[in-house]
Write an enzyme that holds these catalytic residues in place. Structure first.
Site, PDB file in Angstrom:
ATOM      1  N   GLU A  96      -1.202   0.917  -5.305  1.00  0.00           N
ATOM      2  CA  GLU A  96      -0.851  -0.009  -4.283  1.00  0.00           C
ATOM      3  C   GLU A  96      -0.818  -1.135  -5.161  1.00  0.00           C
ATOM      4  O   GLU A  96      -1.968  -1.610  -5.847  1.00  0.00           O
ATOM      5  CB  GLU A  96      -2.116  -0.149  -3.365  1.00  0.00           C
ATOM      6  CG  GLU A  96      -2.233   1.239  -2.631  1.00  0.00           C
ATOM      7  CD  GLU A  96      -3.526   1.299  -1.764  1.00  0.00           C
ATOM      8  OE1 GLU A  96      -4.008   0.130  -1.362  1.00  0.00           O
ATOM      9  OE2 GLU A  96      -4.256   2.321  -1.642  1.00  0.00           O
TER      10      GLU A  96
ATOM     11  N   HIS B  78       0.799  -1.236   0.035  1.00  0.00           N
ATOM     12  CA  HIS B  78       0.030  -0.025  -0.140  1.00  0.00           C
ATOM     13  C   HIS B  78       0.895   1.307  -0.146  1.00  0.00           C
ATOM     14  O   HIS B  78       0.799   2.050   1.117  1.00  0.00           O
ATOM     15  CB  HIS B  78      -0.964   0.135   1.274  1.00  0.00           C
ATOM     16  CG  HIS B  78      -1.961   0.934   1.451  1.00  0.00           C
ATOM     17  ND1 HIS B  78      -1.641   2.506   1.191  1.00  0.00           N
ATOM     18  CD2 HIS B  78      -3.208   0.687   1.628  1.00  0.00           C
ATOM     19  CE1 HIS B  78      -3.081   2.970   1.324  1.00  0.00           C
ATOM     20  NE2 HIS B  78      -4.067   1.923   1.732  1.00  0.00           N
TER      21      HIS B  78
HETATM   22  O1  LIG Z   1      -7.303   3.816   6.650  1.00  0.00           O
HETATM   23  P1  LIG Z   1      -6.620   2.552   6.296  1.00  0.00           P
HETATM   24  O2  LIG Z   1      -7.290   1.104   6.695  1.00  0.00           O
HETATM   25  O3  LIG Z   1      -5.237   2.656   6.350  1.00  0.00           O
HETATM   26  O4  LIG Z   1      -7.071   2.451   4.618  1.00  0.00           O
HETATM   27  C1  LIG Z   1      -6.684   3.341   3.915  1.00  0.00           C
HETATM   28  C2  LIG Z   1      -7.166   3.260   2.517  1.00  0.00           C
HETATM   29  O5  LIG Z   1      -6.591   1.958   2.047  1.00  0.00           O
HETATM   30  C3  LIG Z   1      -6.985   1.623   0.538  1.00  0.00           C
HETATM   31  O6  LIG Z   1      -6.563   2.550  -0.295  1.00  0.00           O
HETATM   32  C4  LIG Z   1      -8.432   1.577   0.580  1.00  0.00           C
HETATM   33  O7  LIG Z   1      -8.951   1.458  -0.962  1.00  0.00           O
HETATM   34  C5  LIG Z   1      -9.338   3.047   1.010  1.00  0.00           C
HETATM   35  O8  LIG Z   1     -10.625   2.725   0.808  1.00  0.00           O
HETATM   36  C6  LIG Z   1      -8.816   2.877   2.408  1.00  0.00           C
HETATM   37  O9  LIG Z   1      -9.563   4.087   2.879  1.00  0.00           O
END
Ligand SMILES: O=P(O)(O)OC[C@H]1O[C@H](O)[C@H](O)[C@@H](O)[C@@H]1O
Length: 299
Positions: free
Chosen positions: A271, A168
């Site tokens: 990601e 990510h």
């Molecule tokens: O807040 P987190 O659990 O770190 O996730 C952060 C982000 O990750 C990804 O990119 C998902 O597609 C998003 O929907 C999410 O908000």
């Protein structure tokens, strides 16, 4: 190439290492085998270390390169084969089970002109909480002219295990409103902000609002073109045919306690993933490696 220089540092509650090799500087935390930042001398960082990130034991870090595994995002949005791997009535944590636990540092050693850093997460007896499978994980980081990250899952059990996953990565950009992503033209993506509809990308991707998309059948190379910083960040993936592109924009960023209200302007997540139809079914004894190499060129 200069001798590797490794310094153990503590960021609040977390054990980290600052590693310098050639022109590169990398900061990595033991918790989550989490790369926190990566910079090449003379350039702005490539991987974004959010100034308001929180470094607490057991809390996932909103910066760098979180490892999402053995599921990506909301488990309920994953294919049934991934959901079926979890046996628990408790709510499932988003992005899986390994981003806020300590990994073992396997070693930091020179390999020819490059430097290799390895983290291991041997599967505990009985598996991870609510996930009773025997899959060992290894995160390898290699520094040369680029940053190479690879995540290997090795099924040591006797049943097939299906996972979704992502590296990510938060990339540092001059201002997300002035950059674009190349390599997506003509691809299908799932627009998670509009009822998970499937849409076709036309041209390069520019950013004008909150973005949370899952691109399907992605090519091995994507790039972020950043004219103000006169650079192109190139991402070369392996073992992946899907990518998630995310920026929280104004309102969502303001709701995060661990990001400045304007932090969204300076980051863009691309990601490298195995999600949706690209999830990985690991037969007993099988391994899979998800990888991304990150480098930059002057525009
Ligand atoms: O807040 P987190 O659990 O770190 O996730 C952060 C982000 O990750 C990804 O990119 C998902 O597609 C998003 O929907 C999410 O908000």
């Amino acid at each position: 190439m200069s001798t590797p220089n490794v310094e153990a540092v503590k960021l609040d509650e977390l054990n980290c290492w600052r590693i310098r090799h050639g022109q590169a500087e990398l900061l990595v935390a033991q918790q989550g085998a989490h790369i926190l930042s990566y910079q090449v001398a003379g350039q702005p960082p490539l991987i974004w270390l959010n100034d308001e990130a929180v470094f607490k034991a057991g809390k996932s870090i909103r910066a760098g390169v979180p490892v999402c595994w053995p599921w990506f995002g909301n488990l309920a949005r994953n294919p049934q084969s991934v959901q079926a791997m979890r046996i628990s009535s408790e709510p499932a944590a988003p992005h899986g089970l390994v981003r806020a636990i300590d990994w073992e540092l396997g070693g930091i050693e020179a390999e020819g002109e490059s430097l290799k850093i390895e983290f291991l997460l041997p599967c505990p007896e009985g598996g991870l909480p609510g996930w009773p499978h025997k899959v060992d994980l290894k995160l390898s980081i290699r520094l040369d002219e680029q940053l190479h990250i690879s995540l290997t899952s090795h099924n040591q059990g006797t049943d097939t295990v299906t996972i979704s996953q992502a590296l990510h990565s938060y990339f540092a950009v001059s201002d997300v409103r002035n950059v674009h992503v190349e390599g997506l033209d003509g691809l299908s993506y799932i627009e998670t902000l509009d009822d998970w509809k499937t849409v076709t990308q036309s041209g390069d991707l520019h950013f004008t609002g909150e973005t949370d998309r899952i691109y399907l059948d992605t090519p091995t190379q994507l790039s972020i073109v950043d004219p103000s910083w006169e650079r192109r960040i190139e991402l070369t993936s392996s073992g992946s045919r899907s990518a998630v592109i995310w920026n929280p924009w104004t309102e969502r960023a303001a709701a995060f306690s661990d990001m400045a209200d304007d932090g969204w302007q300076r980051m863009l997540c691309i990601e490298t993933a195995n999600v949706m139809g690209d999830v990985v079914a690991l037969a007993p004894g099988a391994s899979h490696t998800l990888g991304v190499s990150i480098g930059s060129k002057v525009l």
